[in-house]
Design an enzyme around this catalytic site. Structure first.
Site, PDB file in Angstrom:
ATOM      1  N   ASN A 169       0.855  -1.166   0.019  1.00 26.33           N
ATOM      2  CA  ASN A 169       0.025  -0.060  -0.094  1.00 26.33           C
ATOM      3  C   ASN A 169       0.766   1.128  -0.196  1.00 26.33           C
ATOM      4  OD1 ASN A 169      -2.411  -1.311   0.027  1.00 26.33           O
ATOM      5  ND2 ASN A 169      -2.749  -1.424   2.022  1.00 26.33           N
ATOM      6  N   HIS A 242      -4.692  -9.025   6.270  1.00 25.95           N
ATOM      7  CA  HIS A 242      -4.094  -7.626   6.406  1.00 25.95           C
ATOM      8  C   HIS A 242      -4.948  -6.658   6.775  1.00 25.95           C
ATOM      9  CE1 HIS A 242      -0.184  -9.115   4.914  1.00 25.95           C
ATOM     10  NE2 HIS A 242      -0.857  -9.465   3.522  1.00 25.95           N
ATOM     11  N   ASP A 243      -5.741  -6.642   5.816  1.00 30.16           N
ATOM     12  CA  ASP A 243      -7.035  -5.213   6.059  1.00 30.16           C
ATOM     13  C   ASP A 243      -7.914  -5.547   7.081  1.00 30.16           C
ATOM     14  OD1 ASP A 243      -7.034  -4.612   2.271  1.00 30.16           O
ATOM     15  OD2 ASP A 243      -5.614  -4.006   3.774  1.00 30.16           O
TER      16      ASP A 243
HETATM   17  O1  RIB Z   1       0.247  -5.450   1.840  1.00 28.38           O
HETATM   18  C1  RIB Z   1      -0.946  -5.522   2.029  1.00 28.38           C
HETATM   19  C2  RIB Z   1      -1.995  -4.465   1.377  1.00 28.38           C
HETATM   20  O2  RIB Z   1      -1.826  -4.786  -0.054  1.00 28.38           O
HETATM   21  C3  RIB Z   1      -3.624  -5.114   1.728  1.00 28.38           C
HETATM   22  O3  RIB Z   1      -4.536  -3.737   1.694  1.00 28.38           O
HETATM   23  C4  RIB Z   1      -3.927  -5.782   0.441  1.00 28.38           C
HETATM   24  O4  RIB Z   1      -5.238  -5.446  -0.125  1.00 28.38           O
HETATM   25  C5  RIB Z   1      -2.807  -5.024  -0.543  1.00 28.38           C
HETATM   26  O5  RIB Z   1      -3.610  -3.812  -1.001  1.00 28.38           O
HETATM   27 CA    CA Z   2      -6.134  -3.395   0.264  1.00 28.32          CA
END
Ligand code: RIB
Ligand code: CA
Length: 316
Positions: A169, A242-243
């Site tokens: 991100n 992650h999210d």
């Molecule tokens: O590194 C993890 C992030 O990158 C999460 O938001 C995943 O959806 C990707 O966008």
């Molecule tokens: Ca994401």
């Protein structure tokens, strides 16, 4: 219990989609809107996916505003298709959404809604931060009006997942991250250091699918490519949430271990571009600009996630 009003800025994306479902399954949260951005996949697909997942969950009442198709400076040098599939939702095959996006760019939508409800909205950034960076530049008054900013991004002691030194991100739009990190908004950062401890397993998904539900089937189909990627490259039977972990700040903060640091991001364009680094030894004397989740009771969070997916699966 007072519900927390949130907006999610997102690049769905499999784990983004799981975040929407977790928000909708959590009584502590009132999901007010989604704003989309390019990231895991292009803006047309991230926006379609946002509409489609809300429709799957019977939540088409929630507005979706389409955002930026490109990062601030450098075109996205990488695609998330290997992890999220060509659709962005793995092997899930959701029907074309009937609902439409709102007739307002995500930047203006964020500005209008944050200014209209000062100190009421918590903004969750789970993709590249292009929309928010431009909203801050266009209307600086959103900085004091935002209640809190929760960001999935970065890696502090953990290595990167898109380069050895950068998390996706942040790497996808490091200049946007730089603007956001230094804007003065209260920030909670959820980096890879915590998210990689929240691994949803194939056994968890099979357990969920003992419930005959389109939600359970979506979780299985959407994570299929994600699981294959982790098996192939990290030899693990599962995938990192992650999210979804960002929502633990509202639904289970006791699972997270926070430290307060000055965190910056490398925009110098070299080998460590997009690297997020914390002044762990306080040598720079720079003020703390965020609290960082450096640890989590990962399995407890995954079990909370599955519990909430089960309750949603029984409702839909
Ligand atoms: O590194 C993890 C992030 O990158 C999460 O938001 C995943 O959806 C990707 O966008
Ligand atoms: Ca994401």
């Amino acid at each position: 219990m007072t519900t927390k009003r949130i907006i999610i800025d997102t690049d769905p994306g499999v784990d983004d989609a799981l975040t929407f479902l977790l928000a909708l399954a959590s009584p502590e949260i009132q999901l007010e809107a989604l704003t989309t951005v390019c990231g895991n996949i292009g803006i047309d697909k991230t926006t379609r996916n946002a509409l489609a997942v809300l429709e799957l969950a019977g939540a088409s009442r929630i507005p979706v505003a389409r955002g930026c198709a490109l990062p601030l400076v450098s075109p996205l040098g990488t695609s998330g298709e290997a992890v999220h599939g060509t659709s962005g939702l793995g092997k899930a095959d959701l029907p074309e959404p009937k609902s439409q996006i709102v007739d307002q760019h995500a930047i203006d939508f964020l500005i209008e809604h944050i200014l209209a409800e000062p100190q009421e909205i918590t903004l969750f950034m789970i993709g590249p931060m292009t929309n928010l960076a431009l909203a801050i530049r266009k209307e600086p008054r959103i900085v004091p009006a935002l209640k809190e900013l929760v960001i999935m991004g970065g890696a502090i002691k953990q290595g990167g997942n898109v380069t050895p030194l950068a998390e996706f991100n942040i790497y996808a739009d490091p200049h946007a991250a730089h603007i956001v990190f230094h804007a003065g908004i209260p920030i909670t950062l959820i980096p890879l250091d915590a998210t990689y401890k929240c691994l949803l397993t194939t056994a968890d998904v099979e357990h969920l699918n003992r419930i005959d539900s389109p939600i359970a089937r979506f979780v299985r189909d959407a994570t299929a490519v994600y699981m294959d990627f982790y098996k192939k490259y990290e030899n693990f039977d599962g995938c990192a949430l992650h999210d979804p972990l960002t929502l633990a700040t509202l639904i289970a903060p006791e699972l997270l271990t926070f430290e307060e640091h000055h965190v910056d991001v490398d925009i110098s364009g070299g080998v460590s571009n997009g690297n997020t680094f914390a002044d762990l030894m306080k040598v720079s004397k720079k003020p703390v600009n965020m609290r960082v989740a450096m640890d989590v009771r990962g399995r407890d969070f995954v079990e909370l996630f599955i519990d909430r997916m089960e309750s949603l699966s029984r409702r839909i």
